[in-house]
Write a protein that holds these residues in place. Sequence first.
Motif, PDB file in Angstrom:
ATOM      1  N   GLU A   1       4.705  -0.618  10.883  1.00  0.00           N
ATOM      2  CA  GLU A   1       4.461   0.038   9.837  1.00  0.00           C
ATOM      3  C   GLU A   1       5.106  -0.514   8.500  1.00  0.00           C
ATOM      4  O   GLU A   1       4.121  -0.566   7.492  1.00  0.00           O
TER       5      GLU A   1
ATOM      6  N   TYR B   1       2.377  -3.051   7.548  1.00  0.00           N
ATOM      7  CA  TYR B   1       1.115  -2.419   7.006  1.00  0.00           C
ATOM      8  C   TYR B   1       1.264  -2.235   5.567  1.00  0.00           C
ATOM      9  O   TYR B   1       0.493  -1.891   4.801  1.00  0.00           O
TER      10      TYR B   1
ATOM     11  N   ASP C   1      -0.609  -3.296   2.387  1.00  0.00           N
ATOM     12  CA  ASP C   1      -1.284  -2.500   1.449  1.00  0.00           C
ATOM     13  C   ASP C   1      -0.607  -2.730   0.034  1.00  0.00           C
ATOM     14  O   ASP C   1      -1.904  -2.606  -0.908  1.00  0.00           O
TER      15      ASP C   1
ATOM     16  N   VAL D   1      -6.570  -3.556   6.927  1.00  0.00           N
ATOM     17  CA  VAL D   1      -6.108  -2.298   6.780  1.00  0.00           C
ATOM     18  C   VAL D   1      -7.167  -1.335   7.077  1.00  0.00           C
ATOM     19  O   VAL D   1      -6.845  -0.126   7.649  1.00  0.00           O
ATOM     20  N   ASP D   2      -8.404  -1.285   6.691  1.00  0.00           N
ATOM     21  CA  ASP D   2      -9.543  -0.457   7.062  1.00  0.00           C
ATOM     22  C   ASP D   2      -9.728  -0.278   8.432  1.00  0.00           C
ATOM     23  O   ASP D   2     -10.009   0.570   8.932  1.00  0.00           O
TER      24      ASP D   2
ATOM     25  N   ARG E   1      -7.719  -0.848  10.955  1.00  0.00           N
ATOM     26  CA  ARG E   1      -6.676  -0.107  11.660  1.00  0.00           C
ATOM     27  C   ARG E   1      -6.951   1.530  11.204  1.00  0.00           C
ATOM     28  O   ARG E   1      -6.612   2.230  12.306  1.00  0.00           O
ATOM     29  N   GLN E   2      -7.145   1.877   9.880  1.00  0.00           N
ATOM     30  CA  GLN E   2      -7.146   3.260   9.485  1.00  0.00           C
ATOM     31  C   GLN E   2      -8.401   3.885  10.432  1.00  0.00           C
ATOM     32  O   GLN E   2      -8.698   5.109  10.518  1.00  0.00           O
ATOM     33  N   SER E   3      -9.493   3.007  10.857  1.00  0.00           N
ATOM     34  CA  SER E   3     -10.648   3.632  11.383  1.00  0.00           C
ATOM     35  C   SER E   3     -10.386   3.399  12.950  1.00  0.00           C
ATOM     36  O   SER E   3     -11.553   3.706  13.536  1.00  0.00           O
TER      37      SER E   3
END
Length: 138
Positions: free
Chosen positions: A98, A101, A105, A124-125, A127-129
């Motif tokens: 964490e 990331y 960010d 980052v995108d 991972r978020q998806s």
Amino acid sequence: YQRRVHGRLNNVLFAILKIVGDDTDSKERRQSLGHMQFMGELFLRNMIPVEFIYYVLALFIQDIKEESADCNLESLCILLHCIGPALDETPPLHPIIEETYLALDFVTHSHSVARLRCLVQDLVDRRQSGWMHRRTGG
């Protein structure tokens, strides 16, 4: 035996980061980035312990916090593209993941090199998806 392997991995890692961090020609950079991808593949095949990966991530976080991460940022992104899904599936989620990331960010909002900023934002995108590829859907 594990201590000897860990020491060798550590030496390889520092050699990779030194080459990537130096102002070298593109062939050496590509080789070093390929070595980072190879390290990720070794981890996925359980040939590198997760503790070593946490150690590597901590080194990258330190570089990001010291704002000396321009060259090593690309290495971190390559490594996380390879092993990110596996790290997120490993319970319990280690705090260093964490923290990595969160540092990335921060880079997306503050980094001046557009190519690296886009590389980090893509990571980052993804991972978020849920680690889905944007174009291929998987």
